[in-house]
Design a protein around this motif. Sequence first.
Motif, PDB file in Angstrom:
ATOM      1  N   GLU A   1       0.868  -1.176   0.000  1.00 45.69           N
ATOM      2  CA  GLU A   1       0.000   0.000   0.000  1.00 45.69           C
ATOM      3  C   GLU A   1       0.905   1.226   0.000  1.00 45.69           C
ATOM      4  O   GLU A   1       1.947   1.234   0.673  1.00 45.69           O
ATOM      5  N   LYS A   2       0.511   2.250  -0.732  1.00 42.84           N
ATOM      6  CA  LYS A   2       1.356   3.446  -0.828  1.00 42.84           C
ATOM      7  C   LYS A   2       0.489   4.699  -0.871  1.00 42.84           C
ATOM      8  O   LYS A   2      -0.591   4.696  -1.461  1.00 42.84           O
ATOM      9  N   LYS A   3       0.989   5.730  -0.236  1.00 41.28           N
ATOM     10  CA  LYS A   3       0.319   7.030  -0.272  1.00 41.28           C
ATOM     11  C   LYS A   3       1.380   8.088  -0.541  1.00 41.28           C
ATOM     12  O   LYS A   3       2.418   8.116   0.130  1.00 41.28           O
ATOM     13  N   HIS A   4       1.094   8.960  -1.504  1.00 41.04           N
ATOM     14  CA  HIS A   4       2.066   9.947  -1.964  1.00 41.04           C
ATOM     15  C   HIS A   4       1.773  11.327  -1.372  1.00 41.04           C
ATOM     16  O   HIS A   4       0.615  11.679  -1.141  1.00 41.04           O
ATOM     17  N   PHE A   5       2.842  12.096  -1.197  1.00 43.00           N
ATOM     18  CA  PHE A   5       2.741  13.406  -0.567  1.00 43.00           C
ATOM     19  C   PHE A   5       3.675  14.405  -1.244  1.00 43.00           C
ATOM     20  O   PHE A   5       4.715  14.034  -1.790  1.00 43.00           O
ATOM     21  N   VAL A   6       3.315  15.662  -1.155  1.00 45.87           N
ATOM     22  CA  VAL A   6       4.130  16.834  -1.516  1.00 45.87           C
ATOM     23  C   VAL A   6       4.317  16.951  -3.032  1.00 45.87           C
ATOM     24  O   VAL A   6       5.198  16.321  -3.625  1.00 45.87           O
ATOM     25  N   LEU A   7       3.482  17.783  -3.625  1.00 51.62           N
ATOM     26  CA  LEU A   7       3.605  18.069  -5.047  1.00 51.62           C
ATOM     27  C   LEU A   7       3.336  19.552  -5.343  1.00 51.62           C
ATOM     28  O   LEU A   7       4.213  20.259  -5.820  1.00 51.62           O
ATOM     29  N   SER A   8       2.123  20.010  -5.046  1.00 54.39           N
ATOM     30  CA  SER A   8       1.722  21.346  -5.488  1.00 54.39           C
ATOM     31  C   SER A   8       2.503  22.469  -4.825  1.00 54.39           C
ATOM     32  O   SER A   8       2.611  23.568  -5.380  1.00 54.39           O
ATOM     33  N   ILE A   9       3.093  22.221  -3.649  1.00 58.26           N
ATOM     34  CA  ILE A   9       3.857  23.268  -2.955  1.00 58.26           C
ATOM     35  C   ILE A   9       5.262  23.425  -3.529  1.00 58.26           C
ATOM     36  O   ILE A   9       5.923  24.452  -3.299  1.00 58.26           O
ATOM     37  N   LEU A  10       5.730  22.460  -4.281  1.00 60.57           N
ATOM     38  CA  LEU A  10       7.123  22.471  -4.719  1.00 60.57           C
ATOM     39  C   LEU A  10       7.523  23.718  -5.517  1.00 60.57           C
ATOM     40  O   LEU A  10       8.612  24.263  -5.290  1.00 60.57           O
ATOM     41  N   PRO A  11       6.695  24.237  -6.449  1.00 57.68           N
ATOM     42  CA  PRO A  11       7.112  25.435  -7.176  1.00 57.68           C
ATOM     43  C   PRO A  11       7.295  26.670  -6.298  1.00 57.68           C
ATOM     44  O   PRO A  11       7.959  27.627  -6.720  1.00 57.68           O
ATOM     45  N   LEU A  12       6.736  26.638  -5.096  1.00 59.44           N
ATOM     46  CA  LEU A  12       6.841  27.795  -4.214  1.00 59.44           C
ATOM     47  C   LEU A  12       8.065  27.749  -3.297  1.00 59.44           C
ATOM     48  O   LEU A  12       8.349  28.726  -2.594  1.00 59.44           O
ATOM     49  N   LEU A  13       8.790  26.643  -3.295  1.00 65.55           N
ATOM     50  CA  LEU A  13       9.929  26.518  -2.379  1.00 65.55           C
ATOM     51  C   LEU A  13      10.972  27.621  -2.549  1.00 65.55           C
ATOM     52  O   LEU A  13      11.466  28.146  -1.546  1.00 65.55           O
ATOM     53  N   PRO A  14      11.332  28.036  -3.778  1.00 66.73           N
ATOM     54  CA  PRO A  14      12.336  29.104  -3.889  1.00 66.73           C
ATOM     55  C   PRO A  14      11.887  30.432  -3.286  1.00 66.73           C
ATOM     56  O   PRO A  14      12.719  31.287  -2.983  1.00 66.73           O
ATOM     57  N   PHE A  15      10.553  30.589  -3.127  1.00 65.76           N
ATOM     58  CA  PHE A  15      10.019  31.845  -2.626  1.00 65.76           C
ATOM     59  C   PHE A  15       9.690  31.803  -1.136  1.00 65.76           C
ATOM     60  O   PHE A  15       9.107  32.742  -0.605  1.00 65.76           O
ATOM     61  N   ARG A  16      10.089  30.708  -0.477  1.00 62.53           N
ATOM     62  CA  ARG A  16       9.753  30.567   0.939  1.00 62.53           C
ATOM     63  C   ARG A  16      10.226  31.753   1.784  1.00 62.53           C
ATOM     64  O   ARG A  16       9.464  32.248   2.623  1.00 62.53           O
TER      65      ARG A  16
END
Length: 226
Positions: free
Chosen positions: A169-184
């Motif tokens: 069984e697998k559950k995936h996480f962290v996708l849509s926030i990735l483009p915002l990381l440089p602007f943190r």
Amino acid sequence: MRRYTEGIDEYAYRYFWQEIHGYLRRLQTENARFLDYGCGEGSVALRLWESGAREVYGIDISEGMIMRARARLPQVDFRVMNAEALDFPDEFFDLVAGIAILHHLDLRRAIPELYRVLKRGGVAVFCEPMGHNPFINLFRRLTPGARTPFEHPLRLVDLEYFQKYFKLEKKHFVLSILPLLPFRPLLGKNFRRLVQRSWNIDDALFRLCPFLKKYSWIVVLTFLKE
């Protein structure tokens, strides 16, 4: 990278522990055996102990890490050991858990060993990075000093290999926030709110577009030995 990504993996770790605690409730924890696989300083072992587990083991290839783990939690049986050649009897553990360990190993050696030491009906739970996202892979190439030269974030072929041994069984996480990381740094406290909103966005994206799962940053894997 950690100063940019810290906090975005919270949802994944919540689920990781939700999975473990779900199995803990089904087991007679006083009579079951647990393994902190790639234990480091023993953070997983500590939480297992705090949750009522009493026969807890921890392994790591680093003698220094094992020494620190023993000092931190003397009640646990910590051992210096190669995860690809486990010195435990067959079908010894009821539950195995590890964080960011599988992607450091030769899976063709480690997974058969994991299968061997896990009891029938036993479970192993891991939280691991995925290796398909081009944004994350670019960052990895630009920061080679932040990781060991032999680590290999998991790919779909690895998930397929796991299913040769376990029900997966697998559950995936962290996708849509990735483009915002440089602007943190510019987002400040707003970044935390955006991270929390991204959890629901990601769940919806993965449900509606399953092919996007391969581009997630983190996957929580639950192995069941049938």
